[in-house]
Each structure stands twice: as C-alpha cells, then as structure tokens.
Design an enzyme around this catalytic site. Structure first.
Site, PDB file in Angstrom:
ATOM      1  N   ALA A 252      25.594  90.263  45.706  1.00 48.28           N
ATOM      2  CA  ALA A 252      26.305  89.095  45.149  1.00 48.28           C
ATOM      3  C   ALA A 252      26.472  89.145  43.629  1.00 48.28           C
ATOM      4  O   ALA A 252      27.031  88.211  43.052  1.00 48.28           O
ATOM      5  CB  ALA A 252      25.669  87.770  45.562  1.00 48.28           C
ATOM      6  N   ALA A 253      26.019  90.211  42.981  1.00 47.97           N
ATOM      7  CA  ALA A 253      26.253  90.307  41.528  1.00 47.97           C
ATOM      8  C   ALA A 253      27.757  90.337  41.243  1.00 47.97           C
ATOM      9  O   ALA A 253      28.220  89.718  40.276  1.00 47.97           O
ATOM     10  CB  ALA A 253      25.570  91.543  40.965  1.00 47.97           C
ATOM     11  N   GLY A 254      28.505  91.024  42.088  1.00 49.28           N
ATOM     12  CA  GLY A 254      29.963  91.046  41.917  1.00 49.28           C
ATOM     13  C   GLY A 254      30.571  89.668  42.137  1.00 49.28           C
ATOM     14  O   GLY A 254      31.568  89.308  41.496  1.00 49.28           O
ATOM     15  N   ASP A 255      29.977  88.900  43.034  1.00 48.78           N
ATOM     16  CA  ASP A 255      30.474  87.533  43.268  1.00 48.78           C
ATOM     17  C   ASP A 255      30.188  86.647  42.053  1.00 48.78           C
ATOM     18  O   ASP A 255      31.033  85.840  41.640  1.00 48.78           O
ATOM     19  CB  ASP A 255      29.820  86.940  44.516  1.00 48.78           C
TER      20      ASP A 255
HETATM   21  O1  RIB Z   1      29.021  90.130  48.087  1.00 48.12           O
HETATM   22  C1  RIB Z   1      27.852  89.929  48.820  1.00 48.12           C
HETATM   23  C2  RIB Z   1      28.177  89.392  50.185  1.00 48.12           C
HETATM   24  O2  RIB Z   1      28.870  90.374  50.914  1.00 48.12           O
HETATM   25  C3  RIB Z   1      26.979  89.045  51.037  1.00 48.12           C
HETATM   26  O3  RIB Z   1      26.542  87.725  50.820  1.00 48.12           O
HETATM   27  C4  RIB Z   1      27.461  89.314  52.461  1.00 48.12           C
HETATM   28  O4  RIB Z   1      27.604  88.178  53.221  1.00 48.12           O
HETATM   29  C5  RIB Z   1      28.794  90.043  52.276  1.00 48.12           C
HETATM   30  O5  RIB Z   1      29.849  89.215  52.530  1.00 48.12           O
END
Ligand code: RIB
Length: 327
Positions: A252-255
């Site tokens: 989730a760092a990219g998120d």
């Molecule tokens: O970017 C991380 C996410 O990728 C995770 O939370 C997982 O659910 C996938 O969708």
C-alpha cells in the site's frame, strides 16, 4: 485551507496477510510468523489514504454480500471515507492473499469478487465524480468503468489521476482523459505497449518521453530509487529522491503515494512538490505492517516531508532512520 474533494473509483479487498522470513519458491512450503486480516484493495486504500491526508474522500466501489463485505465497509467508513455509494453485490467480496518477507517485500494475489461487478456507473456515482476536484482510479476494477469515470471527470473539469496498477494495456479513450499518470516501470511498459508505441529498454528519461506522447503529466515510481516527474511543459524530467525510513512492509505504499499526490495537487501544490509530499506519505506507510492500517495521517506526512525536504539536489534524504522505501 479548504479540503479538496477526492473521489476514488476502485477496488475493496480483504487482505489476508502472512509475515514470513522468506517468500516461498514455487512448490515450496515455509512457515509464517504472523497472520492478519486487514482492509485493503487499491481503491479502498487510496480513499482511506486521501481522507487521512486531508481530503474529503468518497469511494465508488463494490463489496460482496458476505461477512467480509460488512467488515470492509465498516473499516473504510471508520477512516472518514464517504461509503454511502459503496455497492453491495450478491456473492463474495474481493480478497487478496499477501505474503510479506523480512525485508518488507511482498507478493499479492487478488481474487476480484464483487470488484468485477463494478460496471455501468449510475447517474449518482457520475455526479460524485463531476463534483470532485480530483478523480483517482487504479486498475483492479473493469477498465470500462475507469474509462466511464474518467470521461465524466474530463467533461466536468475534474482532474483525472490514474495509477496504472496492476499493469494492463489501456484503451486510447481512457488515456486521452488522463491528466496525471502514476506508474512503475513495468506498468509504464504496459501502457506504451497498449498505445502501440514501442517501450524503450533503457533509461527512465526515455520511458517518460514515450509516456508524454500519450498523457500530459507522468510520475514514474522506482521504489528505493525514488520517482521521476515529467510533463509536457517542463524542459526535462525532475528526479525526486525517496524519504528514507526503516521498511517493515511496502504493501500500500504506492496507494499512499498516489492518494497524497492527488490531495496535494487538489490543494494547489505544484506537482514536483506534490511528488515530494507523496514520497513522504509512501515512506510513512512503509514503516508499518498491512495496507489500510499502515496509511499515514496528515501530521505524519508533514513530519516526514519536513525532515526530508528541502534537501540538496541529488542527495538522498537520510535524515531519518536508515533503510529504504518502496512506492
Ligand atoms: O496496493 C496494495 C493492495 O493491493 C492490497 O491492499 C491488496 O488488496 C491489493 O489490492
């Protein structure tokens, strides 16, 4: 400062996370040390990250009618995200099997479940897109849905930030509506491939030049090597060094990066500075285990940003504890 309104269209998954010293090779069995069930999915993560970074965040997505869906919705709402338009689809919620090794590297397998049923955006969903300053999308839902949202956003003057992950070939009409593309090197190659442009083997500068033939602004993320920002108005791309922290889990760092970038842009920061702020958000996320639970609040982003920037051109930010980060 007015909070920007950020609408995220994308996936919601329940992440089943196992920590293990070493990722298993194909056919191999290894022991894990911990198991966690964490709300995730790139769409949900980006909506939560945007809310924590300071936006009024709305999630357009779909969960299943199972118990995972109930838990997912509650956890996303608890982070301040508007989930009033989250669809409930009969059947299973999206699930991601995540393994994380001692270095914080991960592997992820996603079964889309309800996310695959997020098609045909309603008038109300499209109104939410039009009313936002920024639309953020990724590619864990049908591409046609992302395209519908992006076209509505473009017609309304809502900025479109597309995080082109996971790597997919994309239709020209979607790319034509994108204001800012965020992608890694493999994702950049998939975009160029789909646009019928040969992806150069070599340097980020060549990839960026290719991408600027397709979209007006690009952030190319390179994990521990930081990120490059390029747009059609700049004489040359700008490198942004990473904020260095001790990495526990890069999930989730990219998120966190994409959401913080969208929030900063929505607040009126120039995009090079927004990439720095986003790098601080990604670093904050990497310091903790899990997806949504690791996403940083605004105060943490500001602290990491203040410690990491400004810095002498070309030098890494090593004012914090040693290690690396991934975006
Ligand atoms: O970017 C991380 C996410 O990728 C995770 O939370 C997982 O659910 C996938 O969708």
């Amino acid at each position: 400062m007015q909070r920007p309104r950020v609408v995220v269209v994308g996936s919601a998954n329940m992440d089943l996370v196992v920590m293990t010293p070493v990722l298993p090779a194909p056919g191999e069995t290894v022991f894990g040390s911990e198991f966690h069930q964490v709300a995730g999915g790139k769409g949900a993560n980006q909506a939560i990250a945007a809310s924590r970074a300071g936006a009024e965040a709305v999630l357009l997505g779909a969960i299943g009618s199972d118990s995972l869906g109930v838990t997912l919705k509650a956890r996303i709402a608890a982070s301040g995200v508007d989930v009033s338009r989250l669809r409930v689809v009969y059947g299973a919620s999206g699930v991601a099997l995540v393994t994380v090794d001692a270095a914080g590297e991960n592997t992820i397998v996603v079964t889309p479940g309800a996310n695959a049923a997020l098609t045909g955006l309603t008038a109300d969903e499209l109104t939410a897109v039009r009313d936002a300053e920024v639309l953020v999308a990724q590619l864990e839902i049908p591409v046609q849905t992302v395209t519908e949202a992006a076209l509505a956003a473009r017609d309304a003057g809502t900025r479109v930030v597309l995080n082109a992950t996971p790597a997919r070939r994309l239709p020209a009409e979607l790319l034509a509506a994108v204001d800012l593309l965020v992608c890694s090197v493999p994702e950049a190659r998939a975009v160029l491939d789909g646009a019928g442009r040969p992806a150069p083997d070599g340097l980020p500068a060549e990839l960026l030049a290719g991408l600027l033939g397709v979209v007006p602004r690009v952030v190319l993320t390179l994990g521990p090597q930081g990120a490059w920002y390029a747009d059609r108005e700049l004489p040359e791309p700008v490198h942004v060094a990473p904020v260095r922290v001790e990495v526990v889990d890069s999930t989730a760092a990219g998120d966190a990066f994409t959401a913080a970038l969208a929030v900063a842009w929505g607040e009126g920061r120039d995009l090079v500075d927004a990439v720095r702020w986003a790098s601080a958000a990604a670093a904050g996320c990497s310091r903790r285990m899990g997806a949504s639970v690791a996403l940083p609040e605004r105060t943490e982003i500001e602290q990491l940003y203040a410690a990491g920037w400004p810095q002498p051109p070309g030098s890494p930010s090593d004012l914090l504890s040693p290690g690396t980060m991934e975006t």
